[in-house]
Design a protein around this motif. Sequence first.
Motif, PDB file in Angstrom:
ATOM      1  N   GLU A 171       0.831  -1.193   0.000  1.00 13.74           N
ATOM      2  CA  GLU A 171       0.000   0.000   0.000  1.00 13.74           C
ATOM      3  C   GLU A 171       0.872   1.253   0.000  1.00 13.74           C
ATOM      4  O   GLU A 171       2.076   1.191   0.252  1.00 13.74           O
ATOM      5  CB  GLU A 171      -0.936   0.020   1.214  1.00 13.74           C
ATOM      6  N   ASP A 172       0.236   2.384  -0.305  1.00 17.45           N
ATOM      7  CA  ASP A 172       0.957   3.649  -0.330  1.00 17.45           C
ATOM      8  C   ASP A 172       1.384   4.049   1.082  1.00 17.45           C
ATOM      9  O   ASP A 172       0.746   3.680   2.075  1.00 17.45           O
ATOM     10  CB  ASP A 172       0.081   4.762  -0.914  1.00 17.45           C
ATOM     11  N   ILE A 173       2.464   4.801   1.147  1.00 18.80           N
ATOM     12  CA  ILE A 173       2.965   5.309   2.425  1.00 18.80           C
ATOM     13  C   ILE A 173       2.575   6.775   2.550  1.00 18.80           C
ATOM     14  O   ILE A 173       2.801   7.573   1.626  1.00 18.80           O
ATOM     15  CB  ILE A 173       4.490   5.171   2.506  1.00 18.80           C
ATOM     16  N   ILE A 174       1.983   7.142   3.648  1.00 18.28           N
ATOM     17  CA  ILE A 174       1.656   8.548   3.906  1.00 18.28           C
ATOM     18  C   ILE A 174       2.915   9.219   4.440  1.00 18.28           C
ATOM     19  O   ILE A 174       3.300   9.016   5.599  1.00 18.28           O
ATOM     20  CB  ILE A 174       0.501   8.671   4.916  1.00 18.28           C
ATOM     21  N   PHE A 175       3.562  10.001   3.578  1.00 15.03           N
ATOM     22  CA  PHE A 175       4.871  10.528   3.942  1.00 15.03           C
ATOM     23  C   PHE A 175       4.797  11.505   5.112  1.00 15.03           C
ATOM     24  O   PHE A 175       5.734  11.583   5.910  1.00 15.03           O
ATOM     25  CB  PHE A 175       5.514  11.223   2.736  1.00 15.03           C
ATOM     26  N   SER A 339       8.952  18.654  16.182  1.00 12.86           N
ATOM     27  CA  SER A 339       8.419  17.545  15.392  1.00 12.86           C
ATOM     28  C   SER A 339       7.419  18.034  14.353  1.00 12.86           C
ATOM     29  O   SER A 339       7.453  17.611  13.189  1.00 12.86           O
ATOM     30  CB  SER A 339       7.768  16.504  16.306  1.00 12.86           C
ATOM     31  N   ALA A 340       6.515  18.920  14.739  1.00 11.15           N
ATOM     32  CA  ALA A 340       5.487  19.390  13.804  1.00 11.15           C
ATOM     33  C   ALA A 340       6.094  20.179  12.656  1.00 11.15           C
ATOM     34  O   ALA A 340       5.765  19.954  11.485  1.00 11.15           O
ATOM     35  CB  ALA A 340       4.454  20.228  14.551  1.00 11.15           C
ATOM     36  N   THR A 341       6.983  21.115  12.978  1.00 13.48           N
ATOM     37  CA  THR A 341       7.563  21.955  11.931  1.00 13.48           C
ATOM     38  C   THR A 341       8.507  21.160  11.037  1.00 13.48           C
ATOM     39  O   THR A 341       8.531  21.360   9.817  1.00 13.48           O
ATOM     40  CB  THR A 341       8.318  23.141  12.543  1.00 13.48           C
ATOM     41  N   THR A 342       9.288  20.256  11.632  1.00  7.60           N
ATOM     42  CA  THR A 342      10.205  19.437  10.833  1.00  7.60           C
ATOM     43  C   THR A 342       9.434  18.520   9.894  1.00  7.60           C
ATOM     44  O   THR A 342       9.776  18.387   8.709  1.00  7.60           O
ATOM     45  CB  THR A 342      11.117  18.602  11.744  1.00  7.60           C
ATOM     46  N   ALA A 343       8.399  17.878  10.400  1.00  2.96           N
ATOM     47  CA  ALA A 343       7.589  16.990   9.564  1.00  2.96           C
ATOM     48  C   ALA A 343       6.941  17.758   8.424  1.00  2.96           C
ATOM     49  O   ALA A 343       6.907  17.291   7.277  1.00  2.96           O
ATOM     50  CB  ALA A 343       6.527  16.290  10.416  1.00  2.96           C
ATOM     51  N   PHE A 344       6.422  18.930   8.722  1.00  4.28           N
ATOM     52  CA  PHE A 344       5.787  19.741   7.681  1.00  4.28           C
ATOM     53  C   PHE A 344       6.804  20.165   6.628  1.00  4.28           C
ATOM     54  O   PHE A 344       6.522  20.128   5.418  1.00  4.28           O
ATOM     55  CB  PHE A 344       5.138  20.981   8.300  1.00  4.28           C
ATOM     56  N   SER A 347       7.792  17.103   4.458  1.00  3.31           N
ATOM     57  CA  SER A 347       6.701  16.741   3.555  1.00  3.31           C
ATOM     58  C   SER A 347       6.551  17.759   2.432  1.00  3.31           C
ATOM     59  O   SER A 347       6.324  17.387   1.272  1.00  3.31           O
ATOM     60  CB  SER A 347       5.385  16.626   4.339  1.00  3.31           C
ATOM     61  N   SER A 348       6.673  19.031   2.761  1.00  3.71           N
ATOM     62  CA  SER A 348       6.544  20.082   1.747  1.00  3.71           C
ATOM     63  C   SER A 348       7.665  19.996   0.717  1.00  3.71           C
ATOM     64  O   SER A 348       7.429  20.158  -0.490  1.00  3.71           O
ATOM     65  CB  SER A 348       6.550  21.465   2.415  1.00  3.71           C
ATOM     66  N   ILE A 349       8.885  19.735   1.189  1.00  4.52           N
ATOM     67  CA  ILE A 349      10.019  19.634   0.263  1.00  4.52           C
ATOM     68  C   ILE A 349       9.824  18.464  -0.696  1.00  4.52           C
ATOM     69  O   ILE A 349      10.012  18.603  -1.914  1.00  4.52           O
ATOM     70  CB  ILE A 349      11.339  19.483   1.050  1.00  4.52           C
TER      71      ILE A 349
END
Length: 393
Positions: A171-175, A339-344, A347-349
């Motif tokens: 299945e697809d991975i939610i990055f 964690s929130a800002t790094t993950a965002f 994902s954006s990059i």
Amino acid sequence: MVSIVLEWLFPFPCVAMFTTLLMLIGGLLGYLYGPYWGLRKVPGPPTLPLVGHLPLLAKYGPDVFSLLAKQYGPIYRFHMGRQPLILVADPELCKEVGIKKFKDIPNRSIPSPISASPLHQKGLFFTRDSRWSTMRNTILSVYQPSHLASLVPTMQSFIESATQNLDTPNEDIIFSNLSLRLATDVIGEAAFGVNFGLSKPHSVCESIKSVSVNNVRNDDDEVSDFINQHIYSTTQLKMDLSGSFSIILGLLAPILQEPFRQILKRIPGTMDSKIESTNEKLSGPLDEIVKRRMEDKNRTSKNFLSLILNARESKKVSENVFSPDYISAVTYEHLLAGSATTAFTLSSIVYLVAGHREVEKKLLQEIDGFGPPDRIPTAQDLHDSFPYLDQVS
């Protein structure tokens, strides 16, 4: 005769009512536009009463900030309801504000989502006056280049764990989930000295919210519960009109937020009640982690929590400044913000690079050219050997 005529033209009750009405209107305008007045010379789009620029955010989404930067320059005003924010849309200016000038910006205004969470108000970012200065000076060593460089092996180990067998699931991975797991593990180790185990290969494709005790390397139940509550708390800190009623009210009329929050948190089923319950569940594991680390006499200073506790016990800072609740809050603040800002960002990059094949190709060439896959970069390598990656990120 003259007094009789004046009383006939301007009856006293009417004058009193008119004066009261003018005072109420003046007070309302002062309340709504008081924060704006000091920043009126900063460029920005016209504002609407009460809602400010929230309609623009609803219309354009996050793209509104890049659109406004093109129109008004790298520094502009954006009103979240009544509260004006100064947005900086230039990388070098962000470094100037966030690093060089950080010590000159105490007593920040508290956004309505933070006002709905007393736990977050006790972190470094929103404490005030002398307590803020003392806390800042104490934790400053955590951000020294030498300490950050020492975390590279830790980050590498979690990256290797998180990216194992990425090509095997059907299945697809939610990055965005994967990046949040990765960031939470890295910062959890750096902040608490606890390995939450979210990056283990067998949990890559599972929903973050389904983390169980068996998926956490630490056997303590409070750590597992803490992770679940942390993730829920992160997703509820919304600076838009999709938050709880008290948060929305705080955007429009901040003076009413706390009274309504106190009422709504006592009504089961409301979003405010759920947020209050989450904060209580979050505070419990935090306090337990801090208590356990305080009792550990063999702790090192390699993680953020131990650094604060060592400074507190050595009397370098007052115990009143770093009381247990503030220790919990400032440590959790690092996990939440990081964690929130790094993950965002990650994902954006990935999302943006995926839409530009020439950028992706050049980026992969630079990474592959660094050396064999098993070569682990040092902090100096990351600084010197990846100029294009630095530009992309």
